[in-house]
Scaffold this active site. Structure first.
Site, PDB file in Angstrom:
ATOM      1  N   SER A  27       3.482 -10.266   5.971  1.00 42.62           N
ATOM      2  CA  SER A  27       2.735 -11.452   5.547  1.00 42.62           C
ATOM      3  C   SER A  27       3.613 -12.694   5.505  1.00 42.62           C
ATOM      4  O   SER A  27       4.843 -12.614   5.428  1.00 42.62           O
ATOM      5  CB  SER A  27       2.141 -11.222   4.159  1.00 42.62           C
ATOM      6  OG  SER A  27       1.395 -10.027   4.127  1.00 42.62           O
TER       7      SER A  27
HETATM    8  N1  SAH Z   1       2.424  -7.036   2.471  1.00 45.26           N
HETATM    9  C1  SAH Z   1       2.666  -6.396   3.726  1.00 45.26           C
HETATM   10  C2  SAH Z   1       1.450  -6.571   4.620  1.00 45.26           C
HETATM   11  C3  SAH Z   1       1.250  -5.471   5.551  1.00 45.26           C
HETATM   12  S1  SAH Z   1      -0.150  -5.602   6.600  1.00 45.26           S
HETATM   13  C4  SAH Z   1       3.899  -7.031   4.341  1.00 45.26           C
HETATM   14  O1  SAH Z   1       4.148  -8.197   4.060  1.00 45.26           O
HETATM   15  O2  SAH Z   1       4.601  -6.390   5.125  1.00 45.26           O
HETATM   16  C5  SAH Z   1      -1.328  -4.556   5.784  1.00 45.26           C
HETATM   17  C6  SAH Z   1      -1.004  -3.098   5.715  1.00 45.26           C
HETATM   18  O3  SAH Z   1      -2.153  -2.466   5.132  1.00 45.26           O
HETATM   19  C7  SAH Z   1      -0.773  -2.407   7.051  1.00 45.26           C
HETATM   20  O4  SAH Z   1       0.489  -1.803   7.055  1.00 45.26           O
HETATM   21  C8  SAH Z   1      -1.891  -1.348   7.130  1.00 45.26           C
HETATM   22  O5  SAH Z   1      -1.476  -0.127   7.729  1.00 45.26           O
HETATM   23  C9  SAH Z   1      -2.227  -1.160   5.659  1.00 45.26           C
HETATM   24  N2  SAH Z   1      -3.548  -0.576   5.392  1.00 45.26           N
HETATM   25  C10 SAH Z   1      -4.741  -0.912   5.939  1.00 45.26           C
HETATM   26  N3  SAH Z   1      -5.717  -0.124   5.431  1.00 45.26           N
HETATM   27  C11 SAH Z   1      -5.119   0.730   4.541  1.00 45.26           C
HETATM   28  C12 SAH Z   1      -5.575   1.792   3.709  1.00 45.26           C
HETATM   29  N4  SAH Z   1      -6.863   2.174   3.668  1.00 45.26           N
HETATM   30  N5  SAH Z   1      -4.683   2.434   2.945  1.00 45.26           N
HETATM   31  C13 SAH Z   1      -3.361   2.089   2.956  1.00 45.26           C
HETATM   32  N6  SAH Z   1      -2.872   1.113   3.739  1.00 45.26           N
HETATM   33  C14 SAH Z   1      -3.730   0.424   4.519  1.00 45.26           C
END
Ligand code: SAH
Length: 216
Positions: free
Chosen positions: A62
């Protein structure tokens, strides 16, 4: 990162402040966590820009100012037990680990969980537990939580997660009907009912149900 701030660090903190991240505890937590190990690869040289960047498994790390706004809205306390849905790179997790007593972080991509575990091992951060599981179900075994943060967008806050939030607890997440129009919201669980506050428009990857297959 300590002592005198480099020009790069000063620009980084300036971008956070000018986007509304003003909480001094959040700012110092973000100053103390180097974003570079969480970016790696092709985009490493852009680690300190206030932009989201691609990571493995088609996901994104993010934008730092959005991480800051979410953390600020969550109002983490030193005794808080926090649940994070969507580990991704683990960057948001590292900031939460500075502010909370204990963090549980969940992702549906096995590879992202393993990579985050390795970085945290290297950084010697010990108050975080990573789990490869479907975050839409929450973590019933560890519930209830003082704080819940979801870093992927859902149409509505998942019901199991609302149930796993303590009374007086706070949840922060992006909600929206599409990949384009989403709103970052804060939900406070009151003795009777939920109090909703809108923070700002955002754009996140979707919250998907079920585990990702290893080829995804
Ligand atoms: N805050 C993180 C954002 C990652 S993007 C950063 O800055 O790196 C969002 C993440 O949510 C992804 O890795 C995706 O795999 C995860 N995600 C999506 N649906 C999900 C679910 N049902 N359970 C767990 N993770 C999930």
């Amino acid at each position: 990162m300590s002592g005198h701030l480099s020009e790069t660090q000063m620009k980084f903190i300036f971008a956070l402040r000018s986007n509304g991240v003003i909480d001094s505890q959040v700012l110092s937590a973000m100053e103390s966590v180097d974003r570079r190990p969480f970016v790696r690869g092709h985009f490493e040289n852009r680690s300190y820009e206030d932009i989201p960047l691609p990571i493995n498994c088609g996901q994104t790390i993010s934008q730092p100012s959005v991480v800051g706004l979410m953390t600020q809205a969550l109002q983490v306390e030193s005794r808080s037990k926090v649940l994070e849905i969507g580990t991704g790179s683990g960057y948001q997790t590292a900031i939460l680990s500075r502010l909370a007593r204990r963090v549980y972080s969940v992702d549906r991509h096995r590879r992202l969980v393993t990579e985050a575990q390795n970085i945290f091992h290297h950084l010697q951060i010990f108050n975080v537990t990573f789990l490869f599981s479907d975050g839409t179900l929450g973590l019933p075994n560890q519930a209830p939580f003082d704080r819940i943060i979801i870093t992927a967008a859902a149409e509505d806050p998942p019901t199991p997660l609302l149930a796993q939030l303590k009374t007086g607890g706070v949840m922060v997440l992006p909600v929206g009907q599409s990949n384009i129009i989403q709103n970052l919201i804060r939900i406070e669980k009151q003795p009777i009912g939920l109090k909703y506050t809108e923070i700002r428009p955002v754009r996140f990857v979707p919250l998907l149900e079920g585990l990702a297959s290893d080829s995804e």
